[in-house]
Scaffold this motif. Structure first.
Motif, PDB file in Angstrom:
ATOM      1  N   GLY A 389       0.628  -1.214  -0.013  1.00 38.07           N
ATOM      2  CA  GLY A 389       0.054   0.065   0.025  1.00 38.07           C
ATOM      3  C   GLY A 389       0.669   1.361   0.186  1.00 38.07           C
ATOM      4  O   GLY A 389       0.237   2.401  -0.061  1.00 38.07           O
ATOM      5  N   LEU A 390       2.038   1.116   0.100  1.00 34.89           N
ATOM      6  CA  LEU A 390       2.929   2.334   0.019  1.00 34.89           C
ATOM      7  C   LEU A 390       2.677   3.496  -1.012  1.00 34.89           C
ATOM      8  O   LEU A 390       2.721   4.387  -0.778  1.00 34.89           O
ATOM      9  CB  LEU A 390       4.343   2.024   0.138  1.00 34.89           C
ATOM     10  CG  LEU A 390       5.616   3.007   0.211  1.00 34.89           C
ATOM     11  CD1 LEU A 390       5.287   3.492   1.933  1.00 34.89           C
ATOM     12  CD2 LEU A 390       6.931   2.588   0.340  1.00 34.89           C
ATOM     13  N   CYS A 391       2.724   2.914  -2.417  1.00 38.12           N
ATOM     14  CA  CYS A 391       2.725   3.688  -3.471  1.00 38.12           C
ATOM     15  C   CYS A 391       1.259   4.227  -3.490  1.00 38.12           C
ATOM     16  O   CYS A 391       1.173   5.161  -4.362  1.00 38.12           O
ATOM     17  CB  CYS A 391       3.178   2.872  -4.704  1.00 38.12           C
ATOM     18  SG  CYS A 391       4.828   2.657  -4.623  1.00 38.12           S
ATOM     19  N   SER A 392       0.235   3.628  -2.842  1.00 32.36           N
ATOM     20  CA  SER A 392      -1.022   4.352  -3.107  1.00 32.36           C
ATOM     21  C   SER A 392      -1.336   5.316  -2.130  1.00 32.36           C
ATOM     22  O   SER A 392      -2.639   5.683  -1.833  1.00 32.36           O
ATOM     23  CB  SER A 392      -2.123   2.993  -3.319  1.00 32.36           C
ATOM     24  OG  SER A 392      -1.958   2.301  -2.037  1.00 32.36           O
ATOM     25  N   ARG A 393      -0.426   5.315  -1.088  1.00 33.88           N
ATOM     26  CA  ARG A 393      -0.666   6.362   0.075  1.00 33.88           C
ATOM     27  C   ARG A 393      -1.159   7.627  -0.416  1.00 33.88           C
ATOM     28  O   ARG A 393      -0.397   8.111  -1.390  1.00 33.88           O
ATOM     29  CB  ARG A 393       0.521   6.389   1.075  1.00 33.88           C
ATOM     30  CG  ARG A 393       0.793   5.144   1.967  1.00 33.88           C
ATOM     31  CD  ARG A 393       1.802   5.488   2.952  1.00 33.88           C
ATOM     32  NE  ARG A 393       2.221   4.357   3.682  1.00 33.88           N
ATOM     33  CZ  ARG A 393       3.030   4.471   4.693  1.00 33.88           C
ATOM     34  NH1 ARG A 393       3.630   5.687   5.227  1.00 33.88           N
ATOM     35  NH2 ARG A 393       3.256   3.226   5.554  1.00 33.88           N
TER      36      ARG A 393
END
Length: 877
Positions: A389-393
């Protein structure tokens, strides 16, 4: 007793002299004649085919034809390269090596083509083979050292010499293995040290993967030398390509890795760990089933990281990333438009890098913190959902209280790597670490002064798995000022403060108004107009003393030539045999005296040609190649009143970019030729003296090469830092593992990109003249020189840093070692330190061959004898 019944052996018959084959001889003779004729006509492809036929039919002619064959091969290869016929190019080299398998020149040349095309491992193999055939072959040495920097980057030595870092990793791995993690995968193994730590700790199965062919082969050698061959399986592949059971038989319980860069995520650790959790690791420990043993669960070392940031003022960063001067070399720069480096977090251009790296503690002039360090991000490497989920934060905004006064130049970023719950490593600027810090430069075209009481607003995101930090606004007196307004006029200019009132506060200071003049509502909107320059090009453009010196030297030359013409009349350069490949089209010139022709062959972006054109009665030619850069020079010319026809772009007019040094026209010669002599890294440019020799033939009477002379200076220093960056210092820092002899094969004895003003070292002598390169007088040059220097302090001489005084003429010179310089310095690191006492005389034997510099050092005894330390090495460039 000998067997007396054995029949006597027959005597060996005399060999028959082979019959002459008239038809074969005739074919060889005609093909050789055809090859020579085609070579004369510059039909290199046909000449190469004829030479192949001749040398295959008559190998006895190899010695006779070898030089012509090489010349033909290299010319034909260059043509094939320019046509994009890469396979044909390498086929030709393979055919050549069948005829001359031990020709070091051909082998080295093929390596150069491989290197230019990105095949660095293969190129290194060719350079190494050429050196084995001829150990003193300077071109092969220079090429091997150059490719070594690519294959084994210098940080490998620093990291392996960092015993504290290695020991902490060893402790964390040993604790995990003893706790039950008995199957281990080392991702990005490098030299194999972490995998060996796991095996030494008792892991039952250890696997490792490495993408670089060079590092993979090195790791195999290291593992074998440490008695672990067959006990650690090393795979030459990316971890993203690994599968169970194809590459490893089952999922592992522990992944160890240090695939992180100064910005934490730049080496792809997020993608690697997501793939590892989904395909290579056992499931993580679950809170619902805490009784599962560690051998049946998965974990990662390091377990996570915390990222920190801080706003800083730093002139060194500023001048490498944005235009800082309003005038350069007598030219007003306002018309250049927006110029900045290709390092930006802007969402408009994905081709830019979000950050660069610097060691803050070594920046010339230092830096000033403008905020306290802040927590930018926490990441748990053992939580796959968090990783995915890091890049969609969502983009987060933090408001940083400004604690120091100064100009906002960058955000400096570092991290704390949590190896496990008890142990961590910090890459902070105040730590004694092998790491640099990530630098996010501010690209606003105007300086923005901050002061205590302000709030800096920073946006943090992880787009494309890169950590991105962008300074977006400053809050002062209840009002937000958007820093990008100067870059994007379409953004709102008056952000409401906490009260919701969009009007500016009544007590805005004069300095803020000045800095934010571009925020006025009168500013017209339109498409963003900006040009990117490399960081070194930007620093060069900001180097005012350099350009001022060139302006004065050019003005003096043109004045002298005008005076000479008034006495002798114009020179037409009659009798010179050098002819151009093409004639540039004659542009419309104002009637009047013949112009003076000036050629600037500087690498990259340069305004020197425009400075020459601004002198009047000058036709200047620039070697600037990029269309955007040419447009900048044209804008500057118009804004500074330089006639359009006074500036031309030379590479637009020559057919062969390799033949830049030609006459300006059939009847004319150059009044001045500007050569780019020193690379930004601190080394003399390759083939400089060959270019200078050709340039002298193209000058009119009284014409000049700039610079006319280069003096190399150096000094004796003691620097443990240079030793640590140059080679692994034995087995102690590498935890007793035998790694040094293998990675030290890639030691490069000349260190580049040094900032001598901030290098941790002790000066053991005053500066001394090492060498002189005279570009205007061939007879004055030499390749070897002995220099005596007296030690001013006792210690160990570990290196000889060097720099240049570049003489434009007899009166005007510029140094590559001052606070305004866009150049860095370099240093020869001695193979063995040389112990000296205060007052000792040290003899330096300096050799400059091609662009490779080597230095050997010895103590000068009273009786004239010397105690020599073998420290000769060539340049890495």
């Amino acid at each position: 007793m000998p067997n007396t019944s054995t029949r006597p052996k027959r005597g060996r018959r005399n060999r028959r002299v082979p019959r002459e084959d008239p038809a074969r001889n005739e074919l060889v003779s005609r093909s050789l004649e055809s090859a020579q004729q085609c070579l004369f006509n510059q039909d290199y492809g046909t000449a190469f085919v004829h030479y192949l036929l001749v040398l295959n039919l008559a190998p006895v002619l190899k010695d006779f034809a070898s030089e012509s064959f090489r010349f033909t091969l290299f010319k034909w290869a260059d043509e094939l390269d320019s046509l994009g016929r890469i396979q044909d190019l390498f086929d030709c080299y393979e055919q050549a090596l069948e005829l001359f398998p031990t020709d070091e020149v051909i082998i080295n040349s093929m390596g150069e083509h491989l290197f230019r095309m990105g095949f660095r491992d293969e190129a290194a193999g060719h350079f190494h083979k050429a050196l084995k055939l001829k150990p003193d072959y300077p071109e092969a040495k220079e090429n091997f050292y150059r490719v070594a920097n690519w294959l084994v980057e210098r940080w490998h030595f620093l990291m392996l010499n960092d015993r504290r870092r290695n020991h902490k990793y060893q402790q964390a791995i040993q604790k995990a293995v003893e706790g039950g993690c008995n199957t281990v995968l080392d991702i990005g193994t490098g030299t194999g040290i972490l995998g060996m730590c796991a095996k030494k700790a008792g892991a039952a199965e250890v696997y490792a993967c490495e993408l670089s062919k060079t590092m993979y082969e090195l790791a195999c050698e290291v593992v074998t030398a440490n008695g672990m061959n067959g006990r650690i399986k090393i795979l030459h592949m990316k971890s993203l390509e690994m599968e169970v059971p194809k590459d490893i038989p089952k999922r592992v319980s522990l992944v160890v890795t240090e695939t992180v860069d100064a910005g934490l995520f730049g080496e792809g650790i997020i993608e690697s760990l997501i793939h590892a959790w989904n395909h290579l690791l056992l499931p993580p420990q679950s809170t619902q089933d805490p009784s599962r043993p560690p051998s049946q669960t998965g974990r990662v070392i390091p377990a996570g990281a915390t990222v920190f940031g801080m706003a800083v003022q730093c002139l060194e960063i500023r001048r490498h990333h944005r235009l800082c001067v309003s005038e350069v070399g007598g030219l007003a720069t306002a018309a250049a438009g927006e110029l900045h480096s290709p390092v930006s977090c802007s969402s408009e251009d994905d081709s830019t890098e979000p950050y660069t790296t610097e060691r803050l503690s070594r920046l010339p002039g230092g830096y000033t913190p403008l905020t306290e360090p802040f927590n930018a991000l926490d990441i748990d490497f053992n939580n796959v959902q968090e990783l995915e989920g890091l890049c969609s934060r969502e983009v987060s905004r933090v408001r940083l209280p400004v604690t120091g006064e100064g100009l906002l130049d960058a955000l400096a970023v570092w991290f704390q790597l949590h190896l496990d719950q008890e142990s961590s490593l910090s890459t902070g600027p105040k730590e004694d670490t092998c790491w640099e810090q990530a630098i996010y430069p501010v690209q606003t075209p105007h300086n923005f002064p901050l002061r205590p009481g302000d709030e800096l607003i920073v946006e943090i995101s992880c787009r494309d798995a890169y950590l991105r930090l962008c300074s977006v606004a400053v809050a002062r007196d209840g009002r937000e000022f958007c820093l990008d307004d100067c870059l994007d006029p379409d953004k709102p200019r008056n952000n409401p403060g906490p009260s919701g009132n969009p009007n500016p506060s009544l007590n805005a200071e004069a300095e803020l108004c000045s800095a934010l003049a571009c925020l006025g509502t009168e500013q017209s909107s339109g498409p963003r107009d900006y040009t990117m320059l490399e960081c070194a090009e930007m620093a060069l453009l900001n180097n005012q003393p350099y350009h001022d010196s060139f302006r004065r030297a050019l003005a003096k030359l043109i004045t002298n030539l005008k005076d000479a013409r008034s006495v002798q009349g114009p020179s037409q350069g009659e009798g010179l045999e050098v002819m151009p490949l093409t004639d540039p089209p004659s542009g419309p010139m104002d009637p009047g005296p013949d112009p003076f022709y000036v050629l600037d062959v500087s690498e990259g972006f340069s305004v020197l040609s425009l400075m020459a054109a601004s002198q009047g009665q000058v036709k200047a030619y620039s070697s600037v190649e990029k269309t955007q850069h040419q447009a900048v020079l044209r804008r500057l010319a118009r804004a500074n009143g330089v006639p359009e026809e006074a500036l031309e772009f030379w590479l637009n007019q020559v057919e062969d970019e390799q033949a830049v040094l030609q006459r300006p026209s059939r009847e004319k010669l150059w009044s001045a030729i500007i050569l780019d002599c020193v690379e930004t890294c601190g080394l003399v440019r390759q083939k400089l003296m060959e270019k200078a020799t050709l340039a002298r033939c193209l000058l009119e009477d009284g014409g000049q090469i700039f610079p006319e002379r280069i003096v190399v200076y150096g000094m004796l220093v003691e620097s443990d830092t240079l030793l640590l960056e140059s080679a692994v210092q034995g087995q102690e820092p590498t935890l007793g593992f035998n790694i040094a002899p293998f990675i030290n094969q890639f030691t490069v004895p000349v260190h580049v990109f040094l900032d001598l003003s901030t290098l941790q070292c002790r000066h053991l002598s005053d500066s001394v003249e090492l060498f002189i390169l005279d570009l205007m007088n061939t007879n004055a040059n030499y390749t070897n020189r002995d220099v005596k220097v007296q030690a001013s302090a006792s210690g160990r001489v570990t290196a000889v840093p060097f720099w240049y005084q570049i003489h434009l003429n007899e009166e005007i010179s510029v140094s590559t070692f001052n606070q305004d310089s866009h150049w860095k310095q370099a240093a020869v690191v001695l193979h063995q330190p040389l112990a000296v006492r205060e007052g000792d005389w040290v003899r330096l034997a300096v050799t400059l061959q091609k662009s490779s510099i080597s230095i050997s050092a010895s103590i000068e005894e009273e009786a004239g004898e010397t105690g020599t330390v073998d420290s000769v090495r060539e340049s890495a460039q």
